[in-house]
Scaffold this motif. Structure first.
Motif, PDB file in Angstrom:
ATOM      1  N   ILE A   1      38.790  70.443  21.510  1.00 38.17           N
ATOM      2  CA  ILE A   1      39.099  69.124  22.055  1.00 38.17           C
ATOM      3  C   ILE A   1      37.808  68.308  22.010  1.00 38.17           C
ATOM      4  CG2 ILE A   1      38.687  69.728  24.486  1.00 38.17           C
ATOM      5  CD1 ILE A   1      41.836  67.942  23.688  1.00 38.17           C
ATOM      6  N   ASP A   2      37.920  67.011  21.895  1.00 36.18           N
ATOM      7  CA  ASP A   2      36.736  66.168  21.706  1.00 36.18           C
ATOM      8  C   ASP A   2      35.782  66.129  22.904  1.00 36.18           C
ATOM      9  OD1 ASP A   2      37.398  65.545  19.100  1.00 36.18           O
ATOM     10  OD2 ASP A   2      38.472  63.725  19.663  1.00 36.18           O
ATOM     11  N   SER A   3      36.313  66.166  24.121  1.00 40.19           N
ATOM     12  CA  SER A   3      35.471  66.041  25.313  1.00 40.19           C
ATOM     13  C   SER A   3      36.293  66.441  26.535  1.00 40.19           C
ATOM     14  CB  SER A   3      34.992  64.594  25.485  1.00 40.19           C
ATOM     15  OG  SER A   3      36.114  63.753  25.736  1.00 40.19           O
ATOM     16  N   LEU A   4      35.638  66.544  27.682  1.00 39.49           N
ATOM     17  CA  LEU A   4      36.386  66.830  28.912  1.00 39.49           C
ATOM     18  C   LEU A   4      37.305  65.671  29.281  1.00 39.49           C
ATOM     19  CD1 LEU A   4      33.727  68.708  31.069  1.00 39.49           C
ATOM     20  CD2 LEU A   4      35.754  69.658  29.931  1.00 39.49           C
ATOM     21  N   ALA A   5      36.902  64.445  28.972  1.00 35.86           N
ATOM     22  CA  ALA A   5      37.778  63.292  29.216  1.00 35.86           C
ATOM     23  C   ALA A   5      39.022  63.384  28.331  1.00 35.86           C
ATOM     24  CB  ALA A   5      37.035  61.983  28.968  1.00 35.86           C
ATOM     25  N   ALA A   6      38.834  63.752  27.071  1.00 37.66           N
ATOM     26  CA  ALA A   6      39.970  63.932  26.167  1.00 37.66           C
ATOM     27  C   ALA A   6      40.860  65.074  26.652  1.00 37.66           C
ATOM     28  CB  ALA A   6      39.490  64.204  24.744  1.00 37.66           C
ATOM     29  N   TYR A   7      40.248  66.104  27.235  1.00 41.01           N
ATOM     30  CA  TYR A   7      41.007  67.224  27.783  1.00 41.01           C
ATOM     31  C   TYR A   7      41.934  66.761  28.907  1.00 41.01           C
ATOM     32  CZ  TYR A   7      41.976  71.405  30.547  1.00 41.01           C
ATOM     33  OH  TYR A   7      42.595  72.392  31.268  1.00 41.01           O
ATOM     34  N   GLU A   8      41.430  65.919  29.790  1.00 34.62           N
ATOM     35  CA  GLU A   8      42.251  65.416  30.902  1.00 34.62           C
ATOM     36  C   GLU A   8      43.447  64.624  30.375  1.00 34.62           C
ATOM     37  OE1 GLU A   8      42.023  66.408  33.972  1.00 34.62           O
ATOM     38  OE2 GLU A   8      40.199  67.528  33.551  1.00 34.62           O
ATOM     39  N   ALA A   9      43.233  63.779  29.374  1.00 31.71           N
ATOM     40  CA  ALA A   9      44.331  63.004  28.787  1.00 31.71           C
ATOM     41  C   ALA A   9      45.328  63.932  28.080  1.00 31.71           C
ATOM     42  CB  ALA A   9      43.783  61.960  27.821  1.00 31.71           C
ATOM     43  N   TYR A  10      44.807  64.919  27.380  1.00 31.52           N
ATOM     44  CA  TYR A  10      45.654  65.900  26.699  1.00 31.52           C
ATOM     45  C   TYR A  10      46.517  66.655  27.702  1.00 31.52           C
ATOM     46  CZ  TYR A  10      46.286  70.824  25.448  1.00 31.52           C
ATOM     47  OH  TYR A  10      46.783  72.084  25.310  1.00 31.52           O
ATOM     48  N   ARG A  11      45.938  67.096  28.828  1.00 30.05           N
ATOM     49  CA  ARG A  11      46.701  67.828  29.844  1.00 30.05           C
ATOM     50  C   ARG A  11      47.831  66.970  30.408  1.00 30.05           C
ATOM     51  NH1 ARG A  11      46.692  73.134  30.743  1.00 30.05           N
ATOM     52  NH2 ARG A  11      46.849  72.821  32.967  1.00 30.05           N
ATOM     53  N   ALA A  12      47.589  65.675  30.579  1.00 29.12           N
ATOM     54  CA  ALA A  12      48.650  64.780  31.058  1.00 29.12           C
ATOM     55  C   ALA A  12      49.778  64.685  30.034  1.00 29.12           C
ATOM     56  CB  ALA A  12      48.069  63.403  31.367  1.00 29.12           C
ATOM     57  N   ARG A  13      49.417  64.575  28.752  1.00 30.75           N
ATOM     58  CA  ARG A  13      50.448  64.531  27.705  1.00 30.75           C
ATOM     59  C   ARG A  13      51.223  65.842  27.646  1.00 30.75           C
ATOM     60  NH1 ARG A  13      46.174  61.935  25.140  1.00 30.75           N
ATOM     61  NH2 ARG A  13      45.618  63.806  23.966  1.00 30.75           N
ATOM     62  N   LEU A  14      50.520  66.950  27.794  1.00 30.84           N
ATOM     63  CA  LEU A  14      51.154  68.267  27.756  1.00 30.84           C
ATOM     64  C   LEU A  14      52.132  68.431  28.925  1.00 30.84           C
ATOM     65  CD1 LEU A  14      50.960  70.779  25.936  1.00 30.84           C
ATOM     66  CD2 LEU A  14      49.293  71.687  27.553  1.00 30.84           C
ATOM     67  N   ALA A  15      51.757  67.951  30.099  1.00 29.69           N
ATOM     68  CA  ALA A  15      52.632  68.035  31.272  1.00 29.69           C
ATOM     69  C   ALA A  15      53.878  67.176  31.118  1.00 29.69           C
ATOM     70  CB  ALA A  15      51.863  67.638  32.530  1.00 29.69           C
ATOM     71  N   ALA A  16      53.780  66.106  30.337  1.00 26.40           N
ATOM     72  CA  ALA A  16      54.917  65.218  30.106  1.00 26.40           C
ATOM     73  C   ALA A  16      55.770  65.649  28.918  1.00 26.40           C
ATOM     74  CB  ALA A  16      54.420  63.781  29.888  1.00 26.40           C
ATOM     75  N   ASP A  17      55.260  66.540  28.091  1.00 32.08           N
ATOM     76  CA  ASP A  17      55.960  66.992  26.892  1.00 32.08           C
ATOM     77  C   ASP A  17      57.128  67.905  27.295  1.00 32.08           C
ATOM     78  OD1 ASP A  17      55.655  67.377  23.772  1.00 32.08           O
ATOM     79  OD2 ASP A  17      56.065  69.367  24.633  1.00 32.08           O
ATOM     80  N   PRO A  18      58.335  67.684  26.753  1.00 28.55           N
ATOM     81  CA  PRO A  18      59.484  68.526  27.135  1.00 28.55           C
ATOM     82  C   PRO A  18      59.247  70.023  26.887  1.00 28.55           C
ATOM     83  CG  PRO A  18      60.241  66.587  25.945  1.00 28.55           C
ATOM     84  CD  PRO A  18      58.734  66.590  25.868  1.00 28.55           C
ATOM     85  N   LEU A  19      58.701  70.387  25.742  1.00 24.46           N
ATOM     86  CA  LEU A  19      58.441  71.797  25.469  1.00 24.46           C
ATOM     87  C   LEU A  19      57.322  72.327  26.355  1.00 24.46           C
ATOM     88  CD1 LEU A  19      59.111  74.344  23.871  1.00 24.46           C
ATOM     89  CD2 LEU A  19      57.583  73.528  22.058  1.00 24.46           C
ATOM     90  N   GLY A  20      56.330  71.492  26.631  1.00 24.36           N
ATOM     91  CA  GLY A  20      55.258  71.889  27.538  1.00 24.36           C
ATOM     92  C   GLY A  20      55.790  72.199  28.926  1.00 24.36           C
ATOM     93  N   ARG A  21      56.632  71.317  29.452  1.00 25.08           N
ATOM     94  CA  ARG A  21      57.236  71.551  30.776  1.00 25.08           C
ATOM     95  C   ARG A  21      58.085  72.814  30.763  1.00 25.08           C
ATOM     96  NH1 ARG A  21      58.433  66.003  30.512  1.00 25.08           N
ATOM     97  NH2 ARG A  21      60.618  66.527  30.203  1.00 25.08           N
ATOM     98  N   GLU A  22      58.883  72.968  29.704  1.00 26.19           N
ATOM     99  CA  GLU A  22      59.738  74.149  29.575  1.00 26.19           C
ATOM    100  C   GLU A  22      58.908  75.429  29.552  1.00 26.19           C
ATOM    101  OE1 GLU A  22      62.173  75.945  25.865  1.00 26.19           O
ATOM    102  OE2 GLU A  22      62.740  73.895  26.409  1.00 26.19           O
ATOM    103  N   ASN A  23      57.785  75.401  28.855  1.00 25.32           N
ATOM    104  CA  ASN A  23      56.943  76.582  28.745  1.00 25.32           C
ATOM    105  C   ASN A  23      56.272  76.937  30.079  1.00 25.32           C
ATOM    106  OD1 ASN A  23      56.608  78.465  26.694  1.00 25.32           O
ATOM    107  ND2 ASN A  23      54.561  77.763  26.204  1.00 25.32           N
ATOM    108  N   PHE A  24      55.845  75.918  30.833  1.00 23.54           N
ATOM    109  CA  PHE A  24      55.284  76.174  32.159  1.00 23.54           C
ATOM    110  C   PHE A  24      56.319  76.880  33.035  1.00 23.54           C
ATOM    111  CE2 PHE A  24      52.306  72.450  31.407  1.00 23.54           C
ATOM    112  CZ  PHE A  24      51.146  73.206  31.427  1.00 23.54           C
TER     113      PHE A  24
END
Length: 110
Positions: free
Chosen positions: A57-80
């Motif tokens: 990942i590009d940076s810790l800031a990019a990581y935070e944005a990525y985690r938000a997208r992952l939490a909103a992703d249907p497959l991401g939510r399903e996998n959690f």
């Protein structure tokens, strides 16, 4: 500066198939949400309870944005939810590292 997230999992000895299913789902969701997935690695020989994952990942800031997208992703939510319901992950540890050995020499195959 790119950083690499390494995740060490302790999984149930009988949870390898569930972990592999979980990993395949992340193989779709993680790149779609903005991280460069290196891969998920399940036990093959030796320990039956240790597994790993790694992605860039590009940076810790990019990581935070990525985690938000992952939490909103249907497959991401399903996998959690899948992991919580199946309880095959005993423990998960994350560390962020930077590569300090670059540039590497070209690979030489004898």
């Amino acid at each position: 500066m790119t950083i690499t997230c390494f995740i060490r999992y302790e999984i149930e000895p009988t949870g390898k198939a569930d972990f592999e299913h979980y990993a395949r789902n992340w193989g779709q969701a993680i790149p779609r949400c903005g991280a460069d997935l290196i891969g998920y690695f399940a036990p093959h020989e030796g320990s039956a309870t240790t597994a790993y994952a790694a992605y860039n990942i590009d940076s810790l800031a990019a990581y935070e944005a990525y985690r938000a997208r992952l939490a909103a992703d249907p497959l991401g939510r399903e996998n959690f939810v899948f992991a919580q319901e199946k309880k095959f992950i005993r423990r998960e540890d994350r560390i962020f590292l930077k590569c300090v050995s670059l540039p590497h020499a070209p690979l030489v195959r004898p």
